[in-house]
Design an enzyme around this catalytic site. Structure first.
Site, PDB file in Angstrom:
ATOM      1  N   SER A 142       0.696  -1.308  -0.116  1.00  0.00           N
ATOM      2  CA  SER A 142       0.150  -0.010  -0.041  1.00  0.00           C
ATOM      3  C   SER A 142       0.770   1.352  -0.067  1.00  0.00           C
ATOM      4  CB  SER A 142      -1.012  -0.136   1.230  1.00  0.00           C
ATOM      5  OG  SER A 142      -1.637   1.247   1.501  1.00  0.00           O
ATOM      6  N   TYR A 155      -2.831  -0.500  10.351  1.00  0.00           N
ATOM      7  CA  TYR A 155      -2.623  -0.812   8.940  1.00  0.00           C
ATOM      8  C   TYR A 155      -1.421  -0.402   8.436  1.00  0.00           C
ATOM      9  CZ  TYR A 155      -4.102  -0.941   4.124  1.00  0.00           C
ATOM     10  OH  TYR A 155      -4.024  -1.285   2.697  1.00  0.00           O
TER      11      TYR A 155
END
Length: 251
Positions: A142, A155
């Site tokens: 990501s 995250y």
């Protein structure tokens, strides 16, 4: 040139692929010729996805039900599937909450789902790849592998760890014919991000922050994935490639 991107005869497992980004990536691999195996934990959703994809590509699509965070289930799946040439570690979960309020349980859940699972599944299927002297592993990272925002510390930590796990896998397996790279999407329109897309303030911030001026669509990720799984990228190893409309290129 076509042969450089041809995946005919290759068997590909995509984790977390009954919907969203995972399904789009699996579809892209199948359309490039790979024999795809879908994975998930919801039997009905998984079977429906396999049926839908088979109808799209015009040939059978396999599916295997297992929890990527369960080491025994992962090892059983690896034994059951046998040869897998391409592995895409896509399974992921988000948790939005201020760090002072995040419970240890939720932090571990995010790290186990996003990071530990890639270690477990990667190790299980890399064993056969190393033995055969060939394999392609792509970990779905990501832009949060490099960038942080308030409210998503777990995250970001998991995706940052996944970027380094990608490099560690490369360091250990590259000499045995296995390439391991990361695909780092920017902000993508999915079912999970729909609340953010529908938030006018956040939507305007993303469009303004991204040079391309828009959100990514799942289809935007497919070309890079196919490249990373195809002969065209045989000498690309240990890299994390951002597909983010330029978001990480500017300040």
């Amino acid at each position: 040139m076509t042969a450089l991107f041809d995946l005919t005869g290759k068997r590909a497992l995509v984790t977390g692929s009954s919907r969203g980004i995972g399904y789009a990536l699996a579809r892209g691999l199948a359309e490039a010729g790979a024999d795809v195996v879908l994975n998930g934990r919801d039997r009905q959703a998984l079977e429906q996805a396999a049926t839908r994809l088979a109808a799209t590509v015009g040939r059978p699509v396999d599916a295997i039900l297992f929890d990527v965070t369960d080491s025994r289930a992962v090892e059983t799946a690896a034994q059951s599937l046998g040869r897998v040439d391409i592995l895409v570690n896509n399974t992921g979960v988000q948790h939005r909450e201020p760090m002072l309020d995040v419970s240890a349980e939720n932090f571990r859940r995010v790290v186990d789902t996003n990071l530990t699972s890639a270690f477990l599944v990667g190790r299980a299927f890399a064993a056969g790849m190393v033995q055969r002297g060939y394999g392609k592993i792509v970990n779905v990272c990501s832009v949060q592998s490099w960038l942080a925002r308030p409210g998503i510390a777990a995250y970001a930590a998991s995706k940052g760890g996944l970027a380094m796990l990608t490099k560690g896998m490369c360091a250990e397996w590259a000499s045995r014919g296995v390439t391991v790279n990361g695909l780092a999407p920017g902000y993508v329109v999915t079912e999970l991000t729909r609340p953010l897309v529908d938030n006018p303030e956040f939507d305007a911030w993303i469009r303004g922050r991204t040079p391309a001026g828009r959100w990514a669509h799942v289809e935007d990720l497919v070309g890079t994935l196919v490249w990373l799984c195809a002969p065209a990228s045989d000498f690309v190893n240990g890299q994390v490639v951002a597909v983010d409309g330029g978001l990480t290129a500017v300040i």
